[in-house]
Design a protein around this motif. Sequence first.
Motif, PDB file in Angstrom:
ATOM      1  N   PHE A  11      39.485  46.844  23.665  1.00  0.00           N
ATOM      2  CA  PHE A  11      40.290  47.750  24.191  1.00  0.00           C
ATOM      3  C   PHE A  11      41.044  46.911  25.238  1.00  0.00           C
ATOM      4  CE2 PHE A  11      40.913  50.683  27.531  1.00  0.00           C
ATOM      5  CZ  PHE A  11      41.605  51.784  26.994  1.00  0.00           C
ATOM      6  N   SER A  12      40.711  46.266  26.313  1.00  0.00           N
ATOM      7  CA  SER A  12      41.356  45.702  27.453  1.00  0.00           C
ATOM      8  C   SER A  12      42.444  44.838  27.165  1.00  0.00           C
ATOM      9  CB  SER A  12      40.423  45.042  28.291  1.00  0.00           C
ATOM     10  OG  SER A  12      39.465  45.874  29.020  1.00  0.00           O
ATOM     11  N   SER A  13      42.121  43.918  26.006  1.00  0.00           N
ATOM     12  CA  SER A  13      43.047  43.003  25.357  1.00  0.00           C
ATOM     13  C   SER A  13      44.262  44.030  24.543  1.00  0.00           C
ATOM     14  CB  SER A  13      42.697  41.986  24.548  1.00  0.00           C
ATOM     15  OG  SER A  13      42.002  42.860  23.360  1.00  0.00           O
ATOM     16  N   ARG A  14      44.076  45.133  23.979  1.00  0.00           N
ATOM     17  CA  ARG A  14      45.030  45.801  23.278  1.00  0.00           C
ATOM     18  C   ARG A  14      45.832  46.749  24.080  1.00  0.00           C
ATOM     19  NH1 ARG A  14      41.790  47.622  17.899  1.00  0.00           N
ATOM     20  NH2 ARG A  14      42.044  45.663  16.629  1.00  0.00           N
ATOM     21  N   ALA A 421      28.125  45.744  46.804  1.00  0.00           N
ATOM     22  CA  ALA A 421      29.346  46.271  46.221  1.00  0.00           C
ATOM     23  C   ALA A 421      30.324  45.573  45.803  1.00  0.00           C
ATOM     24  CB  ALA A 421      29.933  47.470  47.140  1.00  0.00           C
ATOM     25  N   CYS A 422      30.788  44.452  46.582  1.00  0.00           N
ATOM     26  CA  CYS A 422      31.613  43.352  46.137  1.00  0.00           C
ATOM     27  C   CYS A 422      31.536  42.707  44.965  1.00  0.00           C
ATOM     28  CB  CYS A 422      31.989  42.590  47.513  1.00  0.00           C
ATOM     29  SG  CYS A 422      32.707  43.420  48.876  1.00  0.00           S
ATOM     30  N   VAL A 423      30.270  42.349  44.754  1.00  0.00           N
ATOM     31  CA  VAL A 423      29.658  41.739  43.523  1.00  0.00           C
ATOM     32  C   VAL A 423      29.732  42.508  42.361  1.00  0.00           C
ATOM     33  CG1 VAL A 423      27.949  40.530  42.563  1.00  0.00           C
ATOM     34  CG2 VAL A 423      28.317  40.030  44.739  1.00  0.00           C
ATOM     35  N   LEU A 424      29.530  43.819  42.400  1.00  0.00           N
ATOM     36  CA  LEU A 424      29.663  44.933  41.534  1.00  0.00           C
ATOM     37  C   LEU A 424      31.261  44.959  41.123  1.00  0.00           C
ATOM     38  CD1 LEU A 424      28.462  46.829  39.617  1.00  0.00           C
ATOM     39  CD2 LEU A 424      28.883  48.525  41.428  1.00  0.00           C
ATOM     40  N   VAL A 425      31.901  44.964  42.019  1.00  0.00           N
ATOM     41  CA  VAL A 425      33.603  45.329  41.701  1.00  0.00           C
ATOM     42  C   VAL A 425      34.041  43.710  40.808  1.00  0.00           C
ATOM     43  CG1 VAL A 425      35.662  45.177  42.642  1.00  0.00           C
ATOM     44  CG2 VAL A 425      34.027  46.679  43.491  1.00  0.00           C
ATOM     45  N   ALA A 426      33.377  42.558  41.369  1.00  0.00           N
ATOM     46  CA  ALA A 426      33.888  41.362  40.765  1.00  0.00           C
ATOM     47  C   ALA A 426      33.176  41.387  39.078  1.00  0.00           C
ATOM     48  CB  ALA A 426      33.252  40.243  41.360  1.00  0.00           C
ATOM     49  N   VAL A 427      32.155  41.879  38.970  1.00  0.00           N
ATOM     50  CA  VAL A 427      31.556  41.969  37.551  1.00  0.00           C
ATOM     51  C   VAL A 427      32.368  42.996  36.494  1.00  0.00           C
ATOM     52  CG1 VAL A 427      29.690  42.734  36.233  1.00  0.00           C
ATOM     53  CG2 VAL A 427      29.242  41.431  38.247  1.00  0.00           C
ATOM     54  N   LEU A 428      32.589  44.057  37.373  1.00  0.00           N
ATOM     55  CA  LEU A 428      33.464  45.012  36.584  1.00  0.00           C
ATOM     56  C   LEU A 428      34.901  44.461  36.279  1.00  0.00           C
ATOM     57  CD1 LEU A 428      32.497  48.447  38.642  1.00  0.00           C
ATOM     58  CD2 LEU A 428      31.783  47.458  36.339  1.00  0.00           C
ATOM     59  N   LEU A 429      35.579  43.923  37.214  1.00  0.00           N
ATOM     60  CA  LEU A 429      36.884  43.247  36.879  1.00  0.00           C
ATOM     61  C   LEU A 429      36.546  42.023  35.986  1.00  0.00           C
ATOM     62  CD1 LEU A 429      38.327  43.031  40.759  1.00  0.00           C
ATOM     63  CD2 LEU A 429      39.597  43.437  38.582  1.00  0.00           C
ATOM     64  N   ALA A 430      35.655  41.321  35.920  1.00  0.00           N
ATOM     65  CA  ALA A 430      35.511  40.334  35.016  1.00  0.00           C
ATOM     66  C   ALA A 430      35.461  40.786  33.627  1.00  0.00           C
ATOM     67  CB  ALA A 430      34.289  39.394  35.390  1.00  0.00           C
ATOM     68  N   VAL A 431      34.746  41.999  33.335  1.00  0.00           N
ATOM     69  CA  VAL A 431      34.773  42.312  32.083  1.00  0.00           C
ATOM     70  C   VAL A 431      35.913  43.515  31.510  1.00  0.00           C
ATOM     71  CG1 VAL A 431      32.338  41.861  31.844  1.00  0.00           C
ATOM     72  CG2 VAL A 431      32.892  44.249  32.616  1.00  0.00           C
ATOM     73  N   SER A 432      36.665  43.555  32.442  1.00  0.00           N
ATOM     74  CA  SER A 432      37.793  44.534  32.162  1.00  0.00           C
ATOM     75  C   SER A 432      39.297  44.030  32.447  1.00  0.00           C
ATOM     76  CB  SER A 432      37.578  46.046  32.714  1.00  0.00           C
ATOM     77  OG  SER A 432      37.531  45.889  34.317  1.00  0.00           O
ATOM     78  N   PHE A 433      39.312  43.480  33.455  1.00  0.00           N
ATOM     79  CA  PHE A 433      40.625  43.139  34.062  1.00  0.00           C
ATOM     80  C   PHE A 433      41.020  41.734  33.311  1.00  0.00           C
ATOM     81  CE2 PHE A 433      43.585  40.906  37.011  1.00  0.00           C
ATOM     82  CZ  PHE A 433      44.501  41.670  37.529  1.00  0.00           C
ATOM     83  N   THR A 434      39.804  40.806  33.313  1.00  0.00           N
ATOM     84  CA  THR A 434      39.998  39.588  32.587  1.00  0.00           C
ATOM     85  C   THR A 434      40.452  39.585  31.155  1.00  0.00           C
ATOM     86  OG1 THR A 434      38.375  38.620  34.213  1.00  0.00           O
ATOM     87  CG2 THR A 434      39.118  37.296  32.332  1.00  0.00           C
ATOM     88  N   ALA A 436      42.032  42.048  29.738  1.00  0.00           N
ATOM     89  CA  ALA A 436      43.516  42.582  29.905  1.00  0.00           C
ATOM     90  C   ALA A 436      44.492  41.286  30.138  1.00  0.00           C
ATOM     91  CB  ALA A 436      43.431  43.685  30.939  1.00  0.00           C
ATOM     92  N   VAL A 437      44.132  40.474  31.081  1.00  0.00           N
ATOM     93  CA  VAL A 437      45.041  39.484  31.648  1.00  0.00           C
ATOM     94  C   VAL A 437      44.999  38.567  30.310  1.00  0.00           C
ATOM     95  CG1 VAL A 437      45.352  37.680  32.968  1.00  0.00           C
ATOM     96  CG2 VAL A 437      44.726  39.746  33.879  1.00  0.00           C
ATOM     97  N   LEU A 438      44.048  38.004  29.487  1.00  0.00           N
ATOM     98  CA  LEU A 438      43.673  37.246  28.625  1.00  0.00           C
ATOM     99  C   LEU A 438      44.834  37.900  27.282  1.00  0.00           C
ATOM    100  CD1 LEU A 438      40.269  36.237  28.580  1.00  0.00           C
ATOM    101  CD2 LEU A 438      42.129  34.909  29.286  1.00  0.00           C
ATOM    102  N   GLY A 439      44.672  39.083  27.292  1.00  0.00           N
ATOM    103  CA  GLY A 439      45.652  39.762  26.250  1.00  0.00           C
ATOM    104  C   GLY A 439      46.957  39.561  26.311  1.00  0.00           C
ATOM    105  N   LEU A 440      47.594  39.619  27.676  1.00  0.00           N
ATOM    106  CA  LEU A 440      48.926  39.153  28.124  1.00  0.00           C
ATOM    107  C   LEU A 440      49.144  37.821  27.958  1.00  0.00           C
ATOM    108  CD1 LEU A 440      49.335  41.696  31.411  1.00  0.00           C
ATOM    109  CD2 LEU A 440      50.287  42.217  28.970  1.00  0.00           C
ATOM    110  N   LEU A 441      48.295  37.133  28.258  1.00  0.00           N
ATOM    111  CA  LEU A 441      48.603  35.686  28.263  1.00  0.00           C
ATOM    112  C   LEU A 441      48.759  35.138  26.702  1.00  0.00           C
ATOM    113  CD1 LEU A 441      46.129  34.089  30.839  1.00  0.00           C
ATOM    114  CD2 LEU A 441      48.529  33.923  30.960  1.00  0.00           C
ATOM    115  N   GLY A 442      47.899  35.756  25.931  1.00  0.00           N
ATOM    116  CA  GLY A 442      48.030  35.382  24.452  1.00  0.00           C
ATOM    117  C   GLY A 442      47.665  33.825  24.380  1.00  0.00           C
ATOM    118  N   VAL A 443      48.295  33.164  23.376  1.00  0.00           N
ATOM    119  CA  VAL A 443      48.151  31.808  23.235  1.00  0.00           C
ATOM    120  C   VAL A 443      48.462  30.576  24.317  1.00  0.00           C
ATOM    121  CG1 VAL A 443      50.504  31.090  22.292  1.00  0.00           C
ATOM    122  CG2 VAL A 443      48.328  30.401  21.303  1.00  0.00           C
TER     123      VAL A 443
END
Length: 867
Positions: A11-14, A421-434, A436-443
């Motif tokens: 979902f995040s990559s799309r 709390a900061c570690v939890l946010v880091a985990v959530l970012l890793a599995v959603s924001f990352t 999404a960014v990889l989807g933008l980066l593409g190849v």
Amino acid sequence: MAELLYRLGRFSSRRPWTVITGWIVALALAAGAFLAFGGALTTSMSIPGTETDRVNSQLTDELDGLGGATATVVFRTDDGSAFTTAQEDEVGDLLDGIAGLDGVEGVVDPFDAASERADREQQLADGEAQLDDAEQQVADGTAQLDAAAAQLDAGQAQLDAAVAQAQADGTYAFAQDQFTAQQASLDENRAQLDAQRAELEAGAAELPDRRAQLEDAQRLVDAAAEIRTVSTDGATATGAVMFEDDLFTLSGEVKAAVAAELDDAGIDGVRVDYSSEIAASIDGLVGPGEIAGVLLALVVLIVLFRALLPAVMPIISSIVGVGVGVAGSLAFSGVVDMSSVTPVLGVMLGLAVGIDYALFIMNRHRRQVLAGMDLRESIALANGTSGNAVVFAGSTVLVALLALNVTGIPFLGVMGTVGAACVLVAVLLAVSFTPAVLGLLGVRIVNRRARASIGHESHARPDLKPMRTGRALLRAALAIVGLLVVAIPALSMRLGLPDGSSEATDSTQYRAYTAVADAFGAGQNGPLLVTVALPEAVDEADVVGVQADLADRLLEEADVVAVAPVGVSEDRDFLAFQVVPVDGPSSESTEQLVHDLRGLSPLPGDVAGLDGDLDLGVAGQASGNIDISEKLAGVLPVYLALVVGLSLVILVLVFRSILVPLVATAGFVLSLFAAFGAVVAIFQWGWLGPVFGVHDPGPVLNFAPIIVMGVLFGLAMDYQLFLVSGMREAYVHGVPARTAVVAGMRNGRAVVTAAAIIMTAVFGGFVFSHLTMVRPLGFGLAIGVLFDAFIVRMLLTPAIMHLLGRAAWWLPKWLDRILPDVDVEGAALERSHPVHGAEAEPGADAGTEAVETEGVGAAGAGAAAPR
């Protein structure tokens, strides 16, 4: 969980901008909440229920005004000459202006205090002279009365002789009237003489009491002789600013207002410095050292990815996470007491784990892309496998940090919660924001040169051979002996809180501390408050005598320089004294003095001429530091047992083994105590002091060991997971046990090495922080990660695993049946979504087939499905 993360990654990559916008909104909301609801932070550490806390409550109840914080202001002439009258007046005007600020209870003008002291000493000298004169007058008057009485006796004798003679020769009748008149005159003179003698004796009777009172007052002056506000050369003076609130509740706005007044003083020829009670601030959570650490992490990422754009992404992700986590946590600072170190810990952890967790997922995706996998599918699979491992690894850090709440120490629990709390946010970012960014980066996740070889067989793994047993023995011996040697200093670890001597040499706190130590003695930087609860109220006339007796008794204690009374309750049954030790508040002698003073209670009442026992209490900066340090030292073993127990349970679940968790936990303990030893050597012993800015060694920051223990536990489990899971996957797919060790290391060591270097760089940047309490934390975490990642996980653990062989994976059958299959590395998901081009070549033997798969384990990709 793996399937859920797979779908989230897809979902995040799309819909990358939807996810990214969501996080930007979350950042804005966190920042807005902080601005709207955030409160003040404190530089003081407090633990309810300690002896110091009890005494402070007594002081607040019995002596209103003594419970607030007190800061020192140091004035020094530039040329070392005595203050001029004009300079003294300007100092007084400056302090009078500060006295009018909101939140300030009052000030002490050093020159007024010195003048009052001189006046008291002069009054005592004048009183003694007057008393001597009065005693001389009594002596002279007594002599005169004695002489007059002798004359009256002589006159009486003469009159009596004359009367007897007149009666003998018969002339008495003729002179009777004259004799009567003379006798009346003598009697009148004697009556006057007796009245004068009675008056003189009454005056003389008062003189011993006056002498005793004078002597008591003089004893108090002598006891406080070393407490001065102006140095003997007249070039240094110390004023005081007394606040309405105590250190824990004192707002940053009040301190900032006072600091602004002092900074803008502009007294010609006079330098103004002030203590940490005013200067302590968290302005600029991130300084040059921290920025350098992040830049070094960026360099490592560029080397790993061989491209700038992918390398920047984890940095951006971690910064967003820090913003959300820290700002969101600080939004609660208005209702929850937070120390100034709390957000700094959040920044440290948020940056470090945020970069690392994004790195694990991005590295897995990059390797799958190189193996020829579809971009969208690769992102989803990386999120479901490495992302699943990230969630589990982050959970161990969360548990370790949240477990700080079981220590029963409020400020430590808050620090752990904010860090979690900061570690939890880091985990959530890793599995959603990352994703999404990889989807933008593409190849562009791979550089141009690498794109040309996508799907090429050159990415296959070479054949693997187990290490030699002799080499494994040597590695294990070197690692264990080396860590034990480094851990030796930990045996002499002494806990405490930093004082002004630990601050940067160019800071106003350090200048103030050293100026006071040089001009007045180090002990005046941290005087103790000693309270005495009397068994009954004393008469007003006897208060000075009781104070003097108690001051003399306190002066008998070793390392006490001076004692001065600072308060008497309205009922005159509670007294308070300022006790100045020889050394500063963080010294061993002052710590011993606090214990000795507390050991005096209950003090026999006859020491002060009273019936019943006297209850003594000790408060002050040194006393509070000792109480907090002892409380923290007491919970360290409990917390260590807790994290070790958690470690064993977690690792048994993950690796389905008994010996692997024992080896991992023993390695964690080794690296932990080695980190403690290094911290003691640097910050307590002063080794390599110039390198790390340690100019005045002192005790180790009292809450550093328990924070390092919790964070290092979580990170150690991360590295154990990302390395050993690859070994397990290879082993369960038919690779011989000793060969599987090499397989797991080869698949995970590159990314774990990069992650450990990044973590060390970020933590190491805080070693040079402008905040004194942050430096030992940053060093302890940085050196702990180095020891654990490079010595324990990459050197010791593989060697021990090799020596154990198949026994490493032994698990009782009954336990195997009841343990749930947590599948941390997402192997089941990977089997249903195989990596294109990862199958072994025909003819490969079964021993290397599985391990030649791209990305065995959580550190890279999962293991190939067995054939």
